[in-house]
Design a protein around this motif. Structure first.
Motif: not given
Length: 45
Positions: A22-30, A32-36, A40-42
C-alpha cells in the motif's frame, strides 16, 4: 515452533507485505521514487 506460531508468523508477514504494498503503490511514493531515478540517470553523464 508450534503450528500456532507458524500461523501467527505467516499472518504477520502477510500483513506487513500488505502495508508495504500500500505504501509503495501510493502516488506520493511513486512520484518520489520516479524523481529519484530520473535524477540519478541524469547525473550519471
Amino acid at each position: 515452533m508450534s503450528t500456532a506460531e507458524y500461523a501467527l508468523g505467516t499472518v504477520a508477514a502477510c500483513a506487513f507485505a500488505a502495508v508495504l504494498f500500500a505504501i509503495l503503490t501510493s502516488s506520493e511514493v511513486r512520484d518520489v521514487l520516479t524523481q529519484m531515478v530520473t535524477d540519478a540517470l541524469q547525473s550519471g553523464g
